[in-house]
Design a protein around this motif. Structure first.
Motif, PDB file in Angstrom:
ATOM      1  N   UNK A  80       0.994  -0.610  -0.678  1.00 51.89           N
ATOM      2  CA  UNK A  80       2.066   0.309  -1.059  1.00 51.89           C
ATOM      3  C   UNK A  80       3.198   0.199  -0.050  1.00 51.89           C
ATOM      4  N   UNK A  81       4.410   0.003  -0.549  1.00 56.78           N
ATOM      5  CA  UNK A  81       5.580  -0.103   0.323  1.00 56.78           C
ATOM      6  C   UNK A  81       6.682   0.803  -0.198  1.00 56.78           C
ATOM      7  N   UNK A  82       7.671   1.003   0.626  1.00 56.86           N
ATOM      8  CA  UNK A  82       8.820   1.831   0.247  1.00 56.86           C
ATOM      9  C   UNK A  82       9.958   0.939  -0.228  1.00 56.86           C
ATOM     10  N   UNK A  83      10.978   1.551  -0.808  1.00 51.37           N
ATOM     11  CA  UNK A  83      12.076   0.781  -1.395  1.00 51.37           C
ATOM     12  C   UNK A  83      12.847  -0.026  -0.359  1.00 51.37           C
ATOM     13  N   UNK A  84      12.956   0.481   0.865  1.00 48.98           N
ATOM     14  CA  UNK A  84      13.718  -0.248   1.883  1.00 48.98           C
ATOM     15  C   UNK A  84      12.919  -1.402   2.490  1.00 48.98           C
ATOM     16  N   UNK A  85      11.652  -1.517   2.125  1.00 57.16           N
ATOM     17  CA  UNK A  85      10.825  -2.618   2.629  1.00 57.16           C
ATOM     18  C   UNK A  85      10.780  -3.813   1.683  1.00 57.16           C
ATOM     19  N   UNK A  86      11.199  -3.617   0.441  1.00 56.19           N
ATOM     20  CA  UNK A  86      11.027  -4.670  -0.563  1.00 56.19           C
ATOM     21  C   UNK A  86      11.747  -5.955  -0.158  1.00 56.19           C
ATOM     22  N   UNK A  87      13.053  -5.874   0.080  1.00 55.40           N
ATOM     23  CA  UNK A  87      13.830  -7.069   0.393  1.00 55.40           C
ATOM     24  C   UNK A  87      13.367  -7.751   1.681  1.00 55.40           C
ATOM     25  N   UNK A  88      13.177  -6.997   2.795  1.00 56.24           N
ATOM     26  CA  UNK A  88      12.718  -7.673   4.018  1.00 56.24           C
ATOM     27  C   UNK A  88      11.357  -8.345   3.870  1.00 56.24           C
ATOM     28  N   UNK A  89      10.424  -7.694   3.177  1.00 56.29           N
ATOM     29  CA  UNK A  89       9.084  -8.278   3.027  1.00 56.29           C
ATOM     30  C   UNK A  89       9.113  -9.517   2.139  1.00 56.29           C
ATOM     31  N   UNK A  90       9.947  -9.499   1.109  1.00 59.57           N
ATOM     32  CA  UNK A  90      10.083 -10.688   0.270  1.00 59.57           C
ATOM     33  C   UNK A  90      10.766 -11.816   1.039  1.00 59.57           C
ATOM     34  N   UNK A  91      11.736 -11.484   1.861  1.00 56.72           N
ATOM     35  CA  UNK A  91      12.444 -12.511   2.630  1.00 56.72           C
ATOM     36  C   UNK A  91      11.529 -13.217   3.626  1.00 56.72           C
ATOM     37  N   UNK A  92      10.608 -12.464   4.220  1.00 60.57           N
ATOM     38  CA  UNK A  92       9.696 -13.069   5.193  1.00 60.57           C
ATOM     39  C   UNK A  92       8.531 -13.801   4.534  1.00 60.57           C
ATOM     40  N   UNK A  93       8.392 -13.670   3.210  1.00 60.39           N
ATOM     41  CA  UNK A  93       7.316 -14.354   2.499  1.00 60.39           C
ATOM     42  C   UNK A  93       5.968 -13.681   2.616  1.00 60.39           C
ATOM     43  N   UNK A  94       5.958 -12.397   3.004  1.00 60.41           N
ATOM     44  CA  UNK A  94       4.672 -11.707   3.152  1.00 60.41           C
ATOM     45  C   UNK A  94       4.011 -11.477   1.797  1.00 60.41           C
ATOM     46  N   UNK A  95       4.831 -11.190   0.767  1.00 59.59           N
ATOM     47  CA  UNK A  95       4.305 -10.917  -0.558  1.00 59.59           C
ATOM     48  C   UNK A  95       4.882 -11.914  -1.553  1.00 59.59           C
TER      49      UNK A  95
END
Length: 374
Positions: A80-95
């Motif tokens: 579970x993540x918050x809305x402000x985490x979506x872009x950074x986590x996708x950019x780093x390739x975590x998800x």
């Protein structure tokens, strides 16, 4: 009788040379044990253990039910993540996937409306991204139906497609990859070992000794083919029994003796190709480049990396000259379909014919090179 004895002793010399080289022994062990396991069980085109996150702004029973359905082995436990985490986590390739539910998602479903859930996908892994999207879409629809009616299959469509997989009921990609990997190792090792044996004779100066002995080019060439066929066939047999069937648990539907017979025919053809390249090359560097030029088409166009039918028409015709194409078709028929000699005689004949043609061509080139050297 004398010719057979000459071939026997020359082949024994080649076997001693190969098995006496620690680097060659390690290469053979690596190719038929670790390389087969890694290639067969490594990450492939299927979705396995994919990282997924969920942005749940609805926090309802339905969204929790969908999250619970995204389970192994296809997906890692959703985070579970918050809305402000979506872009950074996708950019780093975590998800690889981020599934977002808007507020009021469950209420809109109950009201009979068509709410929208957003799925963001890291498409750098193209095939996994596409398959994973289909998986998530099917899970979302199934869980929504189950939430509304208690039955994930309701309502029943007017037409229902029943899927029955033949020869691989669970759709396990390891089965096919294991056989394809064996073909790749057979091709690479046989061509490399035979060609290197030809060059080793020239670089060490033993070719001159052979030329002054009462030996014919046919006896020298055939002994090298036979010696390398014996070595690689023995390694293939052990890999088939203990790695493919033992470790990877790939079932064998057909007769093992038939598979080994076809493998021996293919190895003779591959050895003839290696001898041709080894005779053509003037140094190990040239031989390495020639092997790269030959082995890549053999692996890519044999049907192991993509169906033959998916290739352009002209390429399909060209692949008819590749023994690897016919061997893979033969091996799949025997291993998976349990085919007998009557079903695979054409593949065996084509492999034997192509092998004979390559051997005649390599023998002619070898005779020419020996006459020029003399």
């Amino acid at each position: 009788m004398k010719r057979f004895l000459n071939i026997f002793w020359l082949a024994g010399k080649e076997l001693k040379s190969v098995l006496g080289d620690p680097v060659m022994v390690v290469l053979i062990l690596w190719s038929f044990v670790f390389a087969v396991i890694l290639e067969a069980s490594g990450a492939g085109d299927t979705v396995y253990n994919a990282a997924i996150a969920i942005l749940d702004e609805d926090k309802s029973t339905l969204t929790r039910q969908v999250a619970a359905a995204l389970d192994p082995p296809w997906f890692q436990p959703p985070v579970l993540i918050s809305s402000d985490q979506v872009a950074p986590e996708m950019d780093t390739g975590r998800f690889m996937f981020v599934l977002s539910f808007p507020p009021g998602f469950e209420a809109d479903v109950i009201a009979g409306e068509m709410p929208t859930a957003q799925l963001e996908v890291d498409a750098t892994a193209v095939s996994q991204a596409q398959l994973g999207t289909d998986y998530i879409q099917n899970i979302l629809l199934s869980e929504t139906r189950a939430f509304l009616s208690g039955n994930p299959d309701a309502p029943e469509p007017a037409l229902r497609l029943e899927l029955r997989r033949a020869f691989n009921p669970n759709g396990d990609p390891v089965w096919f990859k294991a056989v394809s990997s064996l073909l790749n190792q057979l091709s690479l090792l046989t061509i490399a070992l035979t060609g290197a044996a030809m060059l080793r004779e020239r670089e060490q100066g033993t070719i001159e000794h052979l030329m002054v002995m009462p030996l014919t080019p046919f006896e020298i060439a055939l002994s090298k083919v036979l010696a390398n066929v014996v070595v690689v066939l023995a390694a293939f047999t052990l890999s088939l029994l203990f790695v493919v069937q033992g470790v990877l648990q790939v079932p064998m539907a057909g007769a093992t003796p038939l598979l080994l017979t076809g493998t021996a025919i293919y190895l003779a053809a591959a050895a003839a190709i290696g001898m041709f390249l080894g005779t053509m090359a003037r140094s190990m560097a040239q031989f390495a480049l020639l092997v790269i030029m030959v082995i890549i088409p053999i692996i890519m166009l044999s049907g192991g990396m993509g169906a033959i039918e998916s290739q352009p028409d002209i390429v399909q015709r060209l692949t008819m000259a590749l023994p690897s194409r016919h061997f893979l078709a033969f091996a799949k028929a025997v291993v998976f379909r349990g085919a007998g000699p009557g079903a695979v005689w054409l593949e065996l004949s084509l492999m034997a014919g192509l092998g004979l043609a390559f051997f005649v061509a390599s023998l002619a080139l070898f005779r020419r090179s020996m006459s020029l050297s003399g």
